[in-house]
Scaffold this motif. Structure first.
Motif, PDB file in Angstrom:
ATOM      1  N   UNK A  93      27.803 -28.594 113.750  1.00 58.44           N
ATOM      2  CA  UNK A  93      28.280 -29.751 114.513  1.00 58.44           C
ATOM      3  C   UNK A  93      27.089 -30.444 115.158  1.00 58.44           C
ATOM      4  N   UNK A  94      27.151 -31.765 115.206  1.00 62.00           N
ATOM      5  CA  UNK A  94      26.054 -32.552 115.780  1.00 62.00           C
ATOM      6  C   UNK A  94      26.629 -33.723 116.572  1.00 62.00           C
ATOM      7  N   UNK A  95      26.066 -33.966 117.733  1.00 64.89           N
ATOM      8  CA  UNK A  95      26.468 -35.143 118.522  1.00 64.89           C
ATOM      9  C   UNK A  95      25.767 -36.369 117.947  1.00 64.89           C
ATOM     10  N   UNK A  96      26.460 -37.480 118.010  1.00 61.37           N
ATOM     11  CA  UNK A  96      25.912 -38.739 117.540  1.00 61.37           C
ATOM     12  C   UNK A  96      26.330 -39.812 118.540  1.00 61.37           C
ATOM     13  N   UNK A  97      25.462 -40.783 118.763  1.00 64.70           N
ATOM     14  CA  UNK A  97      25.867 -41.870 119.655  1.00 64.70           C
ATOM     15  C   UNK A  97      26.397 -43.029 118.812  1.00 64.70           C
ATOM     16  N   UNK A  98      27.047 -43.951 119.494  1.00 62.86           N
ATOM     17  CA  UNK A  98      27.733 -45.042 118.819  1.00 62.86           C
ATOM     18  C   UNK A  98      26.802 -45.854 117.930  1.00 62.86           C
ATOM     19  N   UNK A  99      25.591 -46.137 118.392  1.00 63.00           N
ATOM     20  CA  UNK A  99      24.695 -46.971 117.588  1.00 63.00           C
ATOM     21  C   UNK A  99      24.265 -46.271 116.303  1.00 63.00           C
ATOM     22  N   UNK A 100      24.122 -44.958 116.321  1.00 64.37           N
ATOM     23  CA  UNK A 100      23.743 -44.225 115.109  1.00 64.37           C
ATOM     24  C   UNK A 100      24.927 -44.045 114.165  1.00 64.37           C
ATOM     25  N   UNK A 101      26.138 -44.112 114.701  1.00 63.68           N
ATOM     26  CA  UNK A 101      27.340 -43.905 113.894  1.00 63.68           C
ATOM     27  C   UNK A 101      27.751 -45.155 113.131  1.00 63.68           C
ATOM     28  N   UNK A 102      27.504 -46.318 113.704  1.00 59.37           N
ATOM     29  CA  UNK A 102      27.970 -47.538 113.050  1.00 59.37           C
ATOM     30  C   UNK A 102      27.182 -47.793 111.767  1.00 59.37           C
ATOM     31  N   UNK A 103      27.901 -48.232 110.761  1.00 62.55           N
ATOM     32  CA  UNK A 103      27.306 -48.497 109.464  1.00 62.55           C
ATOM     33  C   UNK A 103      28.261 -48.109 108.357  1.00 62.55           C
ATOM     34  N   UNK A 104      27.747 -48.081 107.148  1.00 63.84           N
ATOM     35  CA  UNK A 104      28.551 -47.743 105.980  1.00 63.84           C
ATOM     36  C   UNK A 104      28.200 -46.335 105.507  1.00 63.84           C
ATOM     37  N   UNK A 105      29.219 -45.489 105.444  1.00 66.73           N
ATOM     38  CA  UNK A 105      29.079 -44.097 105.026  1.00 66.73           C
ATOM     39  C   UNK A 105      29.766 -43.947 103.673  1.00 66.73           C
ATOM     40  N   UNK A 106      29.196 -43.153 102.771  1.00 63.37           N
ATOM     41  CA  UNK A 106      29.802 -42.966 101.457  1.00 63.37           C
ATOM     42  C   UNK A 106      29.634 -41.525 100.991  1.00 63.37           C
ATOM     43  N   UNK A 107      30.523 -41.132 100.077  1.00 62.23           N
ATOM     44  CA  UNK A 107      30.478 -39.782  99.508  1.00 62.23           C
ATOM     45  C   UNK A 107      30.138 -39.861  98.028  1.00 62.23           C
ATOM     46  N   UNK A 108      29.674 -38.754  97.442  1.00 62.05           N
ATOM     47  CA  UNK A 108      29.410 -38.740  96.008  1.00 62.05           C
ATOM     48  C   UNK A 108      30.653 -39.052  95.175  1.00 62.05           C
ATOM     49  N   UNK A 109      31.838 -38.753  95.729  1.00 58.25           N
ATOM     50  CA  UNK A 109      33.090 -39.003  95.019  1.00 58.25           C
ATOM     51  C   UNK A 109      33.579 -40.436  95.095  1.00 58.25           C
ATOM     52  N   UNK A 110      32.862 -41.311  95.816  1.00 59.33           N
ATOM     53  CA  UNK A 110      33.217 -42.723  95.865  1.00 59.33           C
ATOM     54  C   UNK A 110      33.907 -43.188  97.135  1.00 59.33           C
TER      55      UNK A 110
END
Length: 159
Positions: free
Chosen positions: A29-46
């Motif tokens: 588990x890792x903490x993340x702040x809002x600015x690092x979280x925003x963006x486009x995330x994708x998986x190998x499965x599409x």
């Protein structure tokens, strides 16, 4: 060894390999702040999940990132919030005022079915990743993990 014992051993070995292949991935588990979280995330499965700074979200091919399937829609829009840290009894709640965390609540706009979607934030040897789950006690395989897409200097997502 008898034929029956060999078959039984082969079955046990196959099941053990399947369990290893489906084991939780993503690291700790890792903490993340809002600015690092925003963006486009994708998986190998599409699967694609776009998290915006205004707390809006869109998702495409989400079922491909859900171990064992889901009652949630495959394409969705909605809102996201960080969960609180668990109290002594393990209770957590989502609130738009939180600016960081290791778990996220996703509220789907007008779900046709019962859809409670959460996101675990993890860190492994490849960096931060997200795991979409309906139950925060669940996990993901490596194929289901979402990773932040790199952004070019012009602000475009690098493909």
């Amino acid at each position: 060894m008898s034929t029956s014992a060999r078959r039984w051993s082969a079955l046990v070995a196959a099941l053990a390999w399947a369990c290893v292949a489906c084991a939780d991935a993503g690291g700790d588990a890792a903490r993340i702040d809002q600015s690092a979280l925003t963006g486009e995330w994708s998986s190998p499965g599409g699967a694609r999940l776009r998290l915006r700074a205004d707390r809006g979200m869109t998702g495409e091919s989400l079922n491909s990132a859900m171990l064992g399937g889901t009652s949630c829609p495959d394409t969705a829009t909605g809102r996201w919030s960080f969960f609180s840290s668990p109290d002594d009894s393990g209770f957590m709640f989502a609130d738009d005022t939180f600016t960081s965390g290791d778990a996220i609540s996703v509220r789907i706009d007008d779900p046709k079915d019962s859809c409670l979607l959460s996101v675990q934030v993890r860190r492994d040897e490849h960096g931060l990743n997200l795991c979409l789950v309906e139950d925060l006690d669940s996990g993901c395989s490596a194929e289901e993990l979402l990773r932040l897409e790199p952004v070019t200097p012009t602000g475009q997502v690098a493909k």
